[in-house]
Motif scaffolding. Structure first.
Motif, PDB file in Angstrom:
ATOM      1  N   ILE A   1       0.793  -1.165   0.067  1.00  0.00           N
ATOM      2  CA  ILE A   1       0.000   0.018   0.073  1.00  0.00           C
ATOM      3  C   ILE A   1       0.931   1.273  -0.067  1.00  0.00           C
ATOM      4  N   PRO A   2       0.728   2.346  -0.824  1.00  0.00           N
ATOM      5  CA  PRO A   2       1.631   3.257  -0.868  1.00  0.00           C
ATOM      6  C   PRO A   2       1.485   4.266   0.206  1.00  0.00           C
ATOM      7  N   GLY A   3       2.595   4.411   0.945  1.00  0.00           N
ATOM      8  CA  GLY A   3       2.390   5.429   2.198  1.00  0.00           C
ATOM      9  C   GLY A   3       2.789   6.865   1.966  1.00  0.00           C
ATOM     10  N   ALA A   4       3.467   7.255   0.907  1.00  0.00           N
ATOM     11  CA  ALA A   4       3.957   8.516   0.565  1.00  0.00           C
ATOM     12  C   ALA A   4       2.979   9.411   0.949  1.00  0.00           C
ATOM     13  N   VAL A   5       1.788   9.621   0.221  1.00  0.00           N
ATOM     14  CA  VAL A   5       0.791  10.696   0.218  1.00  0.00           C
ATOM     15  C   VAL A   5       0.379  10.863   1.757  1.00  0.00           C
ATOM     16  N   ASP A   6       0.228   9.804   2.387  1.00  0.00           N
ATOM     17  CA  ASP A   6      -0.115   9.912   3.928  1.00  0.00           C
ATOM     18  C   ASP A   6       1.038  10.651   4.454  1.00  0.00           C
ATOM     19  N   ALA A   7       2.221  10.516   4.205  1.00  0.00           N
ATOM     20  CA  ALA A   7       3.259  11.013   4.805  1.00  0.00           C
ATOM     21  C   ALA A   7       3.312  12.521   4.333  1.00  0.00           C
ATOM     22  N   PHE A   8       2.960  12.788   3.172  1.00  0.00           N
ATOM     23  CA  PHE A   8       2.945  14.364   2.736  1.00  0.00           C
ATOM     24  C   PHE A   8       1.989  15.053   3.596  1.00  0.00           C
TER      25      PHE A   8
END
Length: 525
Positions: free
Chosen positions: A113-120
């Protein structure tokens, strides 16, 4: 100071703020963000998101990120883990039952599951000034209108055409071919994703139509991903780890990233008089290669999701480094250590930003292999990472694939601290090379007194799965000497990795550097 008779570039100096990254448009957007009142977090998010368009083979909204952050007015460093987890239905046992010994790189099983967007979103809310909508506003038109394809990007694109499958070929190829240098490339579907993110925040990505598009696209190929897996995604603030090399503290992101490998490698190198060696001679390249074999073998045995890992202290201990250093023969190459547990790649972006208040961001963002899994969501064209290939299928291994687990990650941001003061944010791209790259950059600075641009520019070598890749910047006599020591010397098809750095001088100015192996630059104002 460099020899101005020779090709090269000087470090970039500025007072108010600086960005260094691998594409000029991303650096420009980051500097514009600072100039209109944003801080380093806002600028890093804007630049990183744009890199998903400028370097789509490297990164994108379907990927992960790790961040080190030095807040303004503090010398503390915070770590944010923006790596995603395996879906709840993931099962190493089921894949073993299919006769698999490794996770297929272009299968939905490799998609975490992609996590970068949540981190941004988390970074923007907790440490940004502008807010996500204002940060993304100037970036979105680029996705609609497109950007010209840069030379290094075109080269990489052509190497990875066959990775793309299904609807991803329609989104990322032009008439079935990789675009040429200068061709205009746009991602209007992702422009719409960014508009919804700007309006509704993280829920727009991890719930509703966008999450359904990702989940159903993966399910159609046999994936076990559910919309609930996306909704449950959450990045985590963690505590950095560090080690000391010649009075300089190397600050790294903790597992599941491989920062501990860089610290271990630097600790091994302490046991040798690196400064007495030719910086680009065979002796240094040999010792570095042997240290890397041992450090990476240790990584492969122990590094995993922090909830499953119990040997971090062992990796970081001086005793472990001393015992490993004693195994190195200064005149003879050892047999290759165990094969890397993750499939090696070279595809990552790194961005660092420092603002006028000296907030510093070190951010690395990736979809793993070139074009990730090669699978894109059908409606919005979000390219999905294949970070799940970082898992092993070996039963009982700490890094065994499992539901909700994070895989061992190769991407690592870095910072340096001296006398209690954070004086540099840096990163080295290049997949498995990254810990080796951190150690080499550090020793270039401390053992040979190089400025940051020279430390980045110098030729590189890296021993990987029994092959010693030696860039063309090394003399033929060095290659011959390494071969005589027992190394399997080869010339890599592409340059090894890439790097960027920003140094915060004690007197107040900023010094930036960017790797000529990429298309990027350092910009300040």
């Amino acid at each position: 100071m460099r020899d101005f008779h020779l090709p090269g570039r000087s470090p970039v100096l500025a007072a108010n703020g600086m960005c260094a990254t691998s594409h000029p448009l991303a650096a420009k957007v980051a500097i514009d963000t600072l100039a209109r009142g944003g801080n380093a977090v806002d600028a890093a998010i804007a630049g990183a998101v744009l890199l998903g368009l400028c370097e789509p083979q490297m990164t994108g909204l379907g990927g992960d990120c790790f961040v080190l952050l030095k807040p303004a007015g503090s010398e503390d460093v915070l770590a944010l883990n923006g790596s995603g987890r395996a879906p709840a239905g993931a099962s190493a046992q089921k894949l073993r039952a299919q006769g698999l010994s490794a996770i297929p790189l272009t299968s939905p099983h490799a998609v975490t599951i992609p996590g970068a967007v949540d981190a941004f979103c988390t970074l923007s809310e907790s440490h940004g000034k502008l807010g996500l909508a204002d940060t993304l506003g100037p970036v979105i038109p680029y996705f609609d209108a497109g950007v010209p394809v840069a030379p290094r990007v075109a080269f990489d694109w052509a190497q990875a055409v066959d990775t793309l499958q299904g609807s991803a070929r329609d989104t990322y190829l032009m008439a079935g071919q990789a675009p040429q240098v200068g061709a205009n490339f746009a991602l209007p579907g992702q422009a719409e994703v960014l508009r919804r993110l700007a309006k509704d925040g993280r829920a727009a990505f991890y719930e509703g139509e966008i999450a359904e598009d990702m989940a159903t696209s993966l399910q159609a190929l046999g994936g076990v991903h559910e919309v609930g897996d996306f909704a449950d995604t959450a990045c985590e603030w963690t505590t950095p780890i560090s080690g000391t090399y010649k009075e300089t503290e190397l600050v790294e992101h903790p597992p599941n990233g491989q920062g501990a490998t860089a610290i271990l490698m630097a600790n091994i190198l302490k046991h040798f008089d690196i400064a007495a060696m030719d910086p680009f001679g065979a002796k240094r390249a040999h010792i570095e290669a042997e240290a890397a074999k041992l450090a990476y073998d240790t990584r492969n045995r122990f590094l995993a999701d922090p909830d499953a890992m119990s040997r971090l202290d062992h990796m970081l201990s001086a005793e472990t480094a001393a015992a490993l250093a004693a195994l190195i023969n200064p005149k003879r190459a050892m047999a290759a250590a165990a094969p890397l547990s993750e499939a090696v790649h070279r595809d990552t972006i790194y961005i660092t930003v420092v603002d006028r208040d000296r907030m510093a961001v070190s951010l690395i963002y990736s979809i793993f292999h070139s074009f990730g899994s090669g699978i894109a969501s059908d409606k919005f064209g979000i390219l999905m990472q294949n970070r799940g290939a970082g898992f092993t299928l070996e039963r009982w291994h700490a890094n065994e694939m499992g539901p909700g687990k994070r895989p061992m990650h190769t991407i690592i941001p870095g910072m340096l601290r001296e006398n209690g003061r954070v004086n540099m944010a840096f990163g080295v791209m290049g997949g498995a090379y990254q810990p080796n790259g951190h150690a080499r950059f550090l020793t270039n600075l401390k053992d040979f007194g190089m400025d940051i641009q020279t430390a980045i520019d110098g030729p590189r070598s890296f021993t990987d799965q029994g092959v010693m890749n030696v860039e063309t910047g090394y003399a033929d006599s060095v290659r011959a000497e390494l071969y005589a020591m027992g190394h399997d010397v080869q010339t890599p098809k592409t340059a090894i990795g890439g790097a960027q750095a920003i140094r915060i001088d004690e007197s107040g100015y900023l010094e930036g550097a960017s790797d000529p192996r990429k298309d990027g630059c350092a910009l300040g104002y």
